[in-house]
Design a protein around this motif. Structure first.
Motif, PDB file in Angstrom:
ATOM      1  N   ALA A   1      28.917  47.529 -11.501  1.00 17.56           N
ATOM      2  CA  ALA A   1      29.994  48.085 -10.668  1.00 17.56           C
ATOM      3  C   ALA A   1      29.516  49.350  -9.964  1.00 17.56           C
ATOM      4  O   ALA A   1      29.835  49.592  -8.786  1.00 17.56           O
ATOM      5  CB  ALA A   1      31.217  48.389 -11.530  1.00 17.56           C
ATOM      6  N   TYR A   2      28.719  50.154 -10.672  1.00 18.89           N
ATOM      7  CA  TYR A   2      28.160  51.373 -10.070  1.00 18.89           C
ATOM      8  C   TYR A   2      27.291  51.023  -8.853  1.00 18.89           C
ATOM      9  O   TYR A   2      27.452  51.594  -7.773  1.00 18.89           O
ATOM     10  CB  TYR A   2      27.328  52.127 -11.118  1.00 18.89           C
ATOM     11  N   LEU A   3      26.406  50.052  -9.038  1.00 17.85           N
ATOM     12  CA  LEU A   3      25.470  49.692  -7.963  1.00 17.85           C
ATOM     13  C   LEU A   3      26.197  49.013  -6.795  1.00 17.85           C
ATOM     14  O   LEU A   3      25.905  49.300  -5.629  1.00 17.85           O
ATOM     15  CB  LEU A   3      24.378  48.771  -8.512  1.00 17.85           C
ATOM     16  N   LEU A   4      27.169  48.163  -7.128  1.00 19.48           N
ATOM     17  CA  LEU A   4      27.901  47.482  -6.052  1.00 19.48           C
ATOM     18  C   LEU A   4      28.781  48.467  -5.281  1.00 19.48           C
ATOM     19  O   LEU A   4      28.941  48.347  -4.064  1.00 19.48           O
ATOM     20  CB  LEU A   4      28.752  46.336  -6.634  1.00 19.48           C
ATOM     21  N   THR A   5      29.334  49.459  -5.987  1.00 16.00           N
ATOM     22  CA  THR A   5      30.133  50.479  -5.285  1.00 16.00           C
ATOM     23  C   THR A   5      29.234  51.296  -4.353  1.00 16.00           C
ATOM     24  O   THR A   5      29.640  51.645  -3.235  1.00 16.00           O
ATOM     25  CB  THR A   5      30.856  51.395  -6.302  1.00 16.00           C
ATOM     26  N   ALA A   6      28.013  51.599  -4.798  1.00 15.91           N
ATOM     27  CA  ALA A   6      27.057  52.306  -3.926  1.00 15.91           C
ATOM     28  C   ALA A   6      26.755  51.462  -2.689  1.00 15.91           C
ATOM     29  O   ALA A   6      26.691  51.975  -1.567  1.00 15.91           O
ATOM     30  CB  ALA A   6      25.766  52.593  -4.692  1.00 15.91           C
ATOM     31  N   TRP A   7      26.612  50.159  -2.908  1.00 14.34           N
ATOM     32  CA  TRP A   7      26.354  49.214  -1.805  1.00 14.34           C
ATOM     33  C   TRP A   7      27.497  49.265  -0.787  1.00 14.34           C
ATOM     34  O   TRP A   7      27.282  49.332   0.422  1.00 14.34           O
ATOM     35  CB  TRP A   7      26.215  47.816  -2.416  1.00 14.34           C
ATOM     36  N   ILE A   8      28.734  49.282  -1.311  1.00 15.17           N
ATOM     37  CA  ILE A   8      29.919  49.297  -0.437  1.00 15.17           C
ATOM     38  C   ILE A   8      30.022  50.650   0.276  1.00 15.17           C
ATOM     39  O   ILE A   8      30.253  50.712   1.484  1.00 15.17           O
ATOM     40  CB  ILE A   8      31.201  49.011  -1.259  1.00 15.17           C
ATOM     41  N   CYS A   9      29.844  51.748  -0.471  1.00 15.83           N
ATOM     42  CA  CYS A   9      30.001  53.090   0.115  1.00 15.83           C
ATOM     43  C   CYS A   9      29.003  53.323   1.242  1.00 15.83           C
ATOM     44  O   CYS A   9      29.344  53.920   2.261  1.00 15.83           O
ATOM     45  CB  CYS A   9      29.776  54.163  -0.946  1.00 15.83           C
ATOM     46  N   MET A  10      27.770  52.889   1.064  1.00 19.74           N
ATOM     47  CA  MET A  10      26.741  53.192   2.058  1.00 19.74           C
ATOM     48  C   MET A  10      26.778  52.274   3.276  1.00 19.74           C
ATOM     49  O   MET A  10      26.126  52.549   4.273  1.00 19.74           O
ATOM     50  CB  MET A  10      25.353  53.158   1.407  1.00 19.74           C
TER      51      MET A  10
ATOM     52  N   ARG B   1      32.483  46.588   4.534  1.00 17.15           N
ATOM     53  CA  ARG B   1      32.822  47.182   3.231  1.00 17.15           C
ATOM     54  C   ARG B   1      33.863  46.330   2.513  1.00 17.15           C
ATOM     55  O   ARG B   1      33.765  46.097   1.309  1.00 17.15           O
ATOM     56  CB  ARG B   1      33.397  48.590   3.427  1.00 17.15           C
ATOM     57  N   ILE B   2      34.866  45.903   3.276  1.00 16.46           N
ATOM     58  CA  ILE B   2      35.926  45.087   2.664  1.00 16.46           C
ATOM     59  C   ILE B   2      35.327  43.777   2.149  1.00 16.46           C
ATOM     60  O   ILE B   2      35.598  43.348   1.021  1.00 16.46           O
ATOM     61  CB  ILE B   2      37.071  44.844   3.682  1.00 16.46           C
ATOM     62  N   ALA B   3      34.470  43.166   2.981  1.00 11.81           N
ATOM     63  CA  ALA B   3      33.841  41.898   2.564  1.00 11.81           C
ATOM     64  C   ALA B   3      32.977  42.126   1.314  1.00 11.81           C
ATOM     65  O   ALA B   3      33.046  41.335   0.355  1.00 11.81           O
ATOM     66  CB  ALA B   3      32.995  41.354   3.708  1.00 11.81           C
ATOM     67  N   TYR B   4      32.201  43.194   1.309  1.00 11.48           N
ATOM     68  CA  TYR B   4      31.353  43.487   0.146  1.00 11.48           C
ATOM     69  C   TYR B   4      32.223  43.731  -1.096  1.00 11.48           C
ATOM     70  O   TYR B   4      31.854  43.366  -2.210  1.00 11.48           O
ATOM     71  CB  TYR B   4      30.499  44.735   0.372  1.00 11.48           C
ATOM     72  N   GLY B   5      33.366  44.372  -0.887  1.00 15.63           N
ATOM     73  CA  GLY B   5      34.277  44.659  -1.996  1.00 15.63           C
ATOM     74  C   GLY B   5      34.751  43.371  -2.662  1.00 15.63           C
ATOM     75  O   GLY B   5      34.773  43.253  -3.893  1.00 15.63           O
ATOM     76  N   LEU B   6      35.100  42.403  -1.812  1.00 14.79           N
ATOM     77  CA  LEU B   6      35.563  41.111  -2.347  1.00 14.79           C
ATOM     78  C   LEU B   6      34.421  40.397  -3.076  1.00 14.79           C
ATOM     79  O   LEU B   6      34.607  39.873  -4.182  1.00 14.79           O
ATOM     80  CB  LEU B   6      36.093  40.231  -1.203  1.00 14.79           C
TER      81      LEU B   6
ATOM     82  N   ALA C   1      33.804  42.142  -6.397  1.00 14.35           N
ATOM     83  CA  ALA C   1      34.815  41.839  -7.423  1.00 14.35           C
ATOM     84  C   ALA C   1      34.541  40.466  -8.051  1.00 14.35           C
ATOM     85  O   ALA C   1      34.643  40.296  -9.275  1.00 14.35           O
ATOM     86  CB  ALA C   1      36.214  41.877  -6.801  1.00 14.35           C
ATOM     87  N   CYS C   2      34.182  39.501  -7.192  1.00  9.68           N
ATOM     88  CA  CYS C   2      33.883  38.147  -7.708  1.00  9.68           C
ATOM     89  C   CYS C   2      32.656  38.185  -8.621  1.00  9.68           C
ATOM     90  O   CYS C   2      32.643  37.547  -9.686  1.00  9.68           O
ATOM     91  CB  CYS C   2      33.616  37.179  -6.551  1.00  9.68           C
ATOM     92  N   LEU C   3      31.626  38.918  -8.201  1.00  8.96           N
ATOM     93  CA  LEU C   3      30.403  38.982  -8.997  1.00  8.96           C
ATOM     94  C   LEU C   3      30.658  39.645 -10.354  1.00  8.96           C
ATOM     95  O   LEU C   3      30.145  39.196 -11.391  1.00  8.96           O
ATOM     96  CB  LEU C   3      29.304  39.748  -8.241  1.00  8.96           C
ATOM     97  N   CYS C   4      31.487  40.689 -10.337  1.00  5.76           N
ATOM     98  CA  CYS C   4      31.765  41.412 -11.588  1.00  5.76           C
ATOM     99  C   CYS C   4      32.554  40.541 -12.575  1.00  5.76           C
ATOM    100  O   CYS C   4      32.485  40.750 -13.787  1.00  5.76           O
ATOM    101  CB  CYS C   4      32.525  42.709 -11.304  1.00  5.76           C
ATOM    102  N   ALA C   5      33.310  39.576 -12.015  1.00  7.83           N
ATOM    103  CA  ALA C   5      34.129  38.723 -12.886  1.00  7.83           C
ATOM    104  C   ALA C   5      33.274  37.961 -13.894  1.00  7.83           C
ATOM    105  O   ALA C   5      33.743  37.626 -14.994  1.00  7.83           O
ATOM    106  CB  ALA C   5      34.941  37.750 -12.030  1.00  7.83           C
ATOM    107  N   PHE C   6      32.017  37.667 -13.530  1.00  7.74           N
ATOM    108  CA  PHE C   6      31.119  36.942 -14.453  1.00  7.74           C
ATOM    109  C   PHE C   6      30.904  37.700 -15.767  1.00  7.74           C
ATOM    110  O   PHE C   6      30.545  37.100 -16.774  1.00  7.74           O
ATOM    111  CB  PHE C   6      29.759  36.705 -13.793  1.00  7.74           C
ATOM    112  N   PHE C   7      31.090  39.012 -15.718  1.00 11.49           N
ATOM    113  CA  PHE C   7      30.829  39.831 -16.917  1.00 11.49           C
ATOM    114  C   PHE C   7      32.019  39.819 -17.879  1.00 11.49           C
ATOM    115  O   PHE C   7      31.931  40.373 -18.958  1.00 11.49           O
ATOM    116  CB  PHE C   7      30.524  41.286 -16.515  1.00 11.49           C
ATOM    117  N   PHE C   8      33.134  39.254 -17.455  1.00 16.55           N
ATOM    118  CA  PHE C   8      34.354  39.350 -18.269  1.00 16.55           C
ATOM    119  C   PHE C   8      34.865  37.979 -18.719  1.00 16.55           C
ATOM    120  O   PHE C   8      36.054  37.785 -18.899  1.00 16.55           O
ATOM    121  CB  PHE C   8      35.441  40.095 -17.478  1.00 16.55           C
TER     122      PHE C   8
END
Lengths: 223, 291
Positions: free
Chosen positions: A154-163, A170-175, A178-185
């Protein structure tokens, strides 16, 4: 160069780092308090029975989201100031390799998170080993590993979105993030996540390169 | 002499809006060059291209012979960059920001930074986020002086500064550039400040360079001519710039002397022709027009 970057990142994020540490400490304390309460209300036999036979989780459900929350918090505190007024230009203008500069920024955040997570994990493991057998504590640590990996991801993906310089991207990267992070849960019985951990680790390492893509677009002046 | 900045055939557009086409210019070592242009002519765009923060549609700029998108760390250490609005890392305080930058530059002159800051009413522990724009400009200038770069690139350095801070900035910069034989490339909206500072002027119009000449040549050779004429005078006459009228009172601008201008205007019945010397700001208006 690395020392100077670490100094800058520490000055910029120290309040967020203390806040993240407080959140992790608070959640750890909450896990112990809740566990103690369960022992008092249900009795040791019932709690042990639940843990051994029914795979009842040792940690409160909220704990799974905390590492990701902390990862996003640290990333925002690190990269939003870089993108405000496009200050990333100042950082990239420093006399050092641009990739090395960016890698140092990301490594700072990742190391801070790993330290916070490792400390939390160690305190939980030591604390619970006083009341549970090592096998159950070991499973707890293994089962919580994807959540900590999710925090770094989440830290790295947020950096990806912020930069990323363009809002619609940014919105597309955010979506996508979120989908990629779901694999961890993904839910499962105790120890079920074990085979997935190498893949999740590999994916987290892969995420380290995503922010370089956004920084490249920033450098090109994407609008 | 080697050019410190060399831009060749830069073409760039934002969407369908063309900003430049085949823009070419160079800046020689030791010169102070001002890029003047009206809003939207692409002054900041060229600064971004120069520093590799924008890829043009075509063309290349070189700093010290290196292409803008692949500047080596050694070349970056020779280039001091001031971003529009004196942008800095605002979470630092005065002492911390010096400590941070000092670790990157081999020729770092700590004393130059603190000497300049002594003139400000700031404490070493004051955060940059709490400073006024003028104070922030002096912090940025102090950091540039401490870096001691061979080339300074300043984007709209006068933005947000009151006359006192503007003058202070210009005087320090002039002294620094002259004493150290530094190359300076700058843009500003306030052209009267440039007059005191720059050796060469590049005047931009939409999509192209209107003029690239020594400032002295413009101040000594470019004149405004006022005259009266009974009928219309063509807006475009070879050698005349921005001919316009209010009623029957006309004005035009030219590098030609009075005799030549009188000859050009004679077919239109021009009378009472008189020449006026110009400030750089008036010359800029004469070259780019009021509208």
């Amino acid at each position: 160069m690395v020392k100077a970057i670490l100094y800058k990142e520490w000055i910029k994020t120290r309040r967020s780092v203390w806040l993240a540490a407080a959140v992790m400490a608070g959640c750890t304390a909450y896990a112990f308090v809740e566990s103690g309460q369960e022992f008092r209300l249900s009795g040791a036999v019932q709690v042990w029975y639940g843990a051994i036979v029914k795979d009842a989780p040792l940690l409160p459900a909220v704990m799974q989201w905390v590492p990701a929350f902390v990862g996003v918090l640290l990333s925002l505190s690190q990269f939003v100031p870089e993108m405000t007024d496009r200050r990333l230009k100042l950082t990239l203008h420093l006399p050092a390799g641009e990739d090395a500069l960016l890698a140092s920024l990301l490594a700072y955040g990742a190391v801070v998170l790993v330290l916070l997570y490792a400390l939390t994990c160690a305190v939980l493991a030591v604390g619970f080993s006083a009341i549970y057998p090592p096998e159950i504590v070991g499973n707890m640590v293994l089962d919580s590993l994807p959540w900590f990996l999710a925090g770094i991801c989440a830290y790295l993906l947020t950096a990806w979105i912020c930069m990323e310089p363009v809002w619609r991207f940014r919105i597309a990267y955010g979506l996508v993030g979120a989908c990629l992070c779901a694999f961890f849960f993904v839910d499962g019985p105790a120890g079920a996540c074990l085979p997935a951990i190498p893949y999740l680790t590999l994916f987290t390492l892969l995420c380290f390169f995503f922010p370089f893509h956004s920084a490249g677009r920033f450098k090109e002046g994407a609008r | 002499m080697n050019p410190v900045i060399q831009c060749d055939n830069i073409t760039h557009s934002y969407g369908k809006k063309l900003i430049y086409e085949n823009l070419c210019f160079s800046v020689e070592e030791g010169s102070v060059v001002g890029l003047l242009g009206r809003n939207g002519t692409g002054k900041t765009t060229i600064i971004n291209i120069l520093n590799g923060y924008l890829r043009p549609r075509s063309g290349v700029c070189r700093l010290f012979g290196e292409p803008m998108d692949r500047l080596s760390p050694a070349t970056k250490a020779r280039v001091g960059l001031l971003l529009e609005g004196h942008i800095q890392h605002t979470y630092f305080n005065v002492r911390q920001i010096e400590r941070f930058y000092g670790r990157f530059f081999p020729k770092w002159k700590r004393d130059a930074y603190y000497e300049l800051l002594e003139k400000l009413q700031v404490t070493p522990t004051q955060r940059i986020s709490t400073m006024s724009c003028g104070q922030r400009s002096q912090v940025a200038l102090g950091l540039l002086f401490a870096q001691d770069p061979d080339l300074l690139i300043l984007d709209d350095f006068s933005m947000g500064l009151d006359p006192g801070y503007r003058r202070l900035f210009v005087e320090y910069l002039r002294e620094y550039a002259r004493a150290g034989k530094k190359t300076v490339f700058l843009t500003s909206h306030i052209i009267q400040d440039m007059e005191m500072l720059i050796d060469d002027c590049i005047v931009m119009d939409y999509g192209r360079i209107l003029l690239h000449r020594p400032t002295k040549e413009i101040l000594e050779g470019f004149r405004r001519y006022r005259f009266t004429a009974p009928g219309p005078v063509p807006e475009k006459l070879e050698g005349l710039w921005n001919t316009s009228a209010i009623g029957n009172r006309w004005e035009t601008y030219s590098f030609l002397d009075g005799e030549h201008v009188a000859g050009l205007l004679a077919p239109f019945g021009a009378e009472n022709l008189r020449a006026e010397r110009l400030s750089l700001e008036d010359a800029f208006i004469g070259l780019t027009g009021k509208y």
